[in-house]
Design a protein around this motif. Structure first.
Motif, short mmCIF file in Angstrom:
data_model
loop_
_atom_site.label_atom_id
_atom_site.label_comp_id
_atom_site.label_asym_id
_atom_site.label_seq_id
_atom_site.Cartn_x
_atom_site.Cartn_y
_atom_site.Cartn_z
N ARG A 88 46.10 59.66 89.11
CA ARG A 88 47.27 59.74 88.24
C ARG A 88 48.38 60.47 88.98
NH1 ARG A 88 45.03 64.35 83.97
NH2 ARG A 88 43.55 65.27 85.42
N LEU A 89 49.60 60.10 88.70
CA LEU A 89 50.74 60.68 89.39
C LEU A 89 51.35 61.77 88.52
CD1 LEU A 89 52.54 60.39 91.94
CD2 LEU A 89 54.04 58.96 90.54
N ILE A 90 51.36 62.98 89.03
CA ILE A 90 51.98 64.10 88.32
C ILE A 90 53.38 64.30 88.92
CG2 ILE A 90 51.77 66.51 87.64
CD1 ILE A 90 49.53 64.63 86.64
N ASP A 91 54.38 63.88 88.17
CA ASP A 91 55.76 63.99 88.63
C ASP A 91 56.39 65.26 88.05
OD1 ASP A 91 55.50 62.92 86.11
OD2 ASP A 91 57.25 61.61 86.27
N SER A 92 56.73 66.18 88.92
CA SER A 92 57.23 67.48 88.50
C SER A 92 58.71 67.62 88.83
CB SER A 92 56.45 68.61 89.20
OG SER A 92 55.06 68.51 88.94
N ASP A 93 59.46 68.21 87.92
CA ASP A 93 60.84 68.58 88.19
C ASP A 93 60.85 69.99 88.74
OD1 ASP A 93 61.92 66.17 87.27
OD2 ASP A 93 61.86 66.86 85.19
N VAL A 94 61.42 70.15 89.93
CA VAL A 94 61.34 71.42 90.65
C VAL A 94 62.74 71.91 91.00
CG1 VAL A 94 60.42 72.61 92.68
CG2 VAL A 94 59.10 70.78 91.60
N VAL A 95 62.96 73.21 90.81
CA VAL A 95 64.19 73.87 91.26
C VAL A 95 63.77 75.13 92.01
CG1 VAL A 95 66.33 75.01 90.61
CG2 VAL A 95 65.55 73.02 89.32
N SER A 96 64.21 75.26 93.25
CA SER A 96 63.85 76.42 94.08
C SER A 96 65.12 76.99 94.71
CB SER A 96 62.86 76.03 95.18
OG SER A 96 61.73 75.39 94.64
N ALA B 52 53.56 71.92 93.48
CA ALA B 52 54.89 71.31 93.47
C ALA B 52 55.98 72.37 93.60
CB ALA B 52 55.08 70.52 92.18
N ALA B 53 55.79 73.51 92.95
CA ALA B 53 56.80 74.57 92.99
C ALA B 53 57.02 75.08 94.40
CB ALA B 53 56.38 75.72 92.07
N LEU B 54 56.00 75.00 95.25
CA LEU B 54 56.11 75.51 96.62
C LEU B 54 56.36 74.41 97.64
CD1 LEU B 54 53.36 78.25 96.46
CD2 LEU B 54 55.80 78.62 96.79
N ALA B 55 56.66 73.21 97.18
CA ALA B 55 57.02 72.14 98.11
C ALA B 55 58.28 72.55 98.87
CB ALA B 55 57.25 70.83 97.35
N ASN B 56 58.31 72.29 100.17
CA ASN B 56 59.44 72.60 101.06
C ASN B 56 59.64 74.10 101.29
OD1 ASN B 56 60.66 70.05 99.15
ND2 ASN B 56 60.54 69.74 101.37
N PHE B 57 58.67 74.92 100.91
CA PHE B 57 58.76 76.36 101.17
C PHE B 57 58.73 76.61 102.68
CE2 PHE B 57 56.79 80.46 102.03
CZ PHE B 57 57.48 81.30 101.19
N PRO B 58 59.54 77.54 103.22
CA PRO B 58 60.47 78.44 102.54
C PRO B 58 61.92 77.97 102.59
CG PRO B 58 60.09 79.22 104.75
CD PRO B 58 59.32 77.93 104.62
N ASN B 59 62.15 76.68 102.89
CA ASN B 59 63.52 76.16 103.01
C ASN B 59 63.71 74.98 102.06
OD1 ASN B 59 64.27 77.92 105.30
ND2 ASN B 59 62.78 76.70 106.43
N PRO B 60 63.81 75.24 100.77
CA PRO B 60 63.91 74.14 99.81
C PRO B 60 65.31 73.52 99.79
CG PRO B 60 64.18 76.21 98.67
CD PRO B 60 63.88 76.55 100.11
N PRO B 61 65.40 72.24 99.43
CA PRO B 61 66.73 71.64 99.25
C PRO B 61 67.39 72.19 97.99
CG PRO B 61 65.01 70.10 98.59
CD PRO B 61 64.31 71.29 99.20
N ALA B 62 68.70 72.07 97.93
CA ALA B 62 69.44 72.60 96.78
C ALA B 62 69.30 71.66 95.58
CB ALA B 62 70.91 72.78 97.14
#
Length: 209
Positions: free
Chosen positions: A31-39, A188-198
């Motif tokens: 199953r695909l868990i699609d998360s909305d993330v803001v970092s 998902a919250a830590l995707a692209n850590f430590p340089n997340p996109p805006a």
């Protein structure tokens, strides 16, 4: 010749059906868990979060909450995966873990239905030329329950007290098993850590059913 052609065609048909069933079975098992993330990263000059050591910080309301302990375990697994190291004695960062969940009735598009929703039916009776009578009934069945879950991580520099990294992830869907969904949200919250996109972004992670 015709017999050989028929056998070959039959073989290809069987092979195609087997391949299609295999593909469908594989899709059905995930199953695909699609998360909305803001970092947001706010790291001072000369400081690096890569491989940083941390300890957990709890709010007073979380002190005796067993769910907070489980959330920290899930967050720790996600942070270990991106290179952060838990070290309560030698930590340079404190990490506060947040989590919340709610459930709601959803329409066919997954949107929340208001509290005033009521199942309803309709009856139509009509007559026309000749002798006939028609009766019809339509009933809207109770809608499915969906679940919205959100996690957050706030990382603070212990020396200055400054927040150096903040991230949130949320997901809404029909899955009722909270434990794996929350664990996936921390990933998902830590995707692209430590340089997340805006800005807000969508992070998709596959999870076994």
């Amino acid at each position: 010749m015709r017999t050989a052609t028929r056998q070959l065609t039959r073989w290809f048909s069987v092979a195609f059906v087997a391949l299609a069933l295999s593909w469908l079975t594989g899709c059905a098992s995930m199953r695909l868990i699609d998360s909305d993330v803001v970092s947001v990263a706010a790291v001072p000059s000369g400081m690096s979060l890569q491989g940083a050591k941390y300890s957990f910080e709890r709010l007073p309301s979380q002190a005796n909450n067993p769910e907070a302990g489980l959330a920290e375990q899930q967050a720790q697994s996600a942070m270990t995966a991106v290179g952060l190291v838990r070290d309560d004695a030698g930590a340079s960062l404190s990490v506060m873990v947040g989590f919340s969940g709610s459930q709601y009735l959803a329409d066919p598009w997954g949107r929340p239905i208001g509290p005033g929703w009521m199942p309803h039916g309709s009856i139509a009776i009509g007559s026309g030329f000749g002798t006939h009578l028609g009766v019809g009934m339509g009933i809207r069945f109770p809608p499915p329950t969906h679940y919205r879950r959100e996690v957050s991580l706030i990382m603070r520099d212990l020396k200055s007290g400054q927040v150096v990294y903040e991230t949130r992830a949320s997901h809404a869907g029909p899955w009722h098993d909270s434990v794996p969904i929350f664990a996936t949200l921390f990933q998902a919250a830590l995707a692209n850590f430590p340089n997340p996109p805006a800005g807000l972004r969508r992070v998709n992670i596959e999870l076994p059913r």
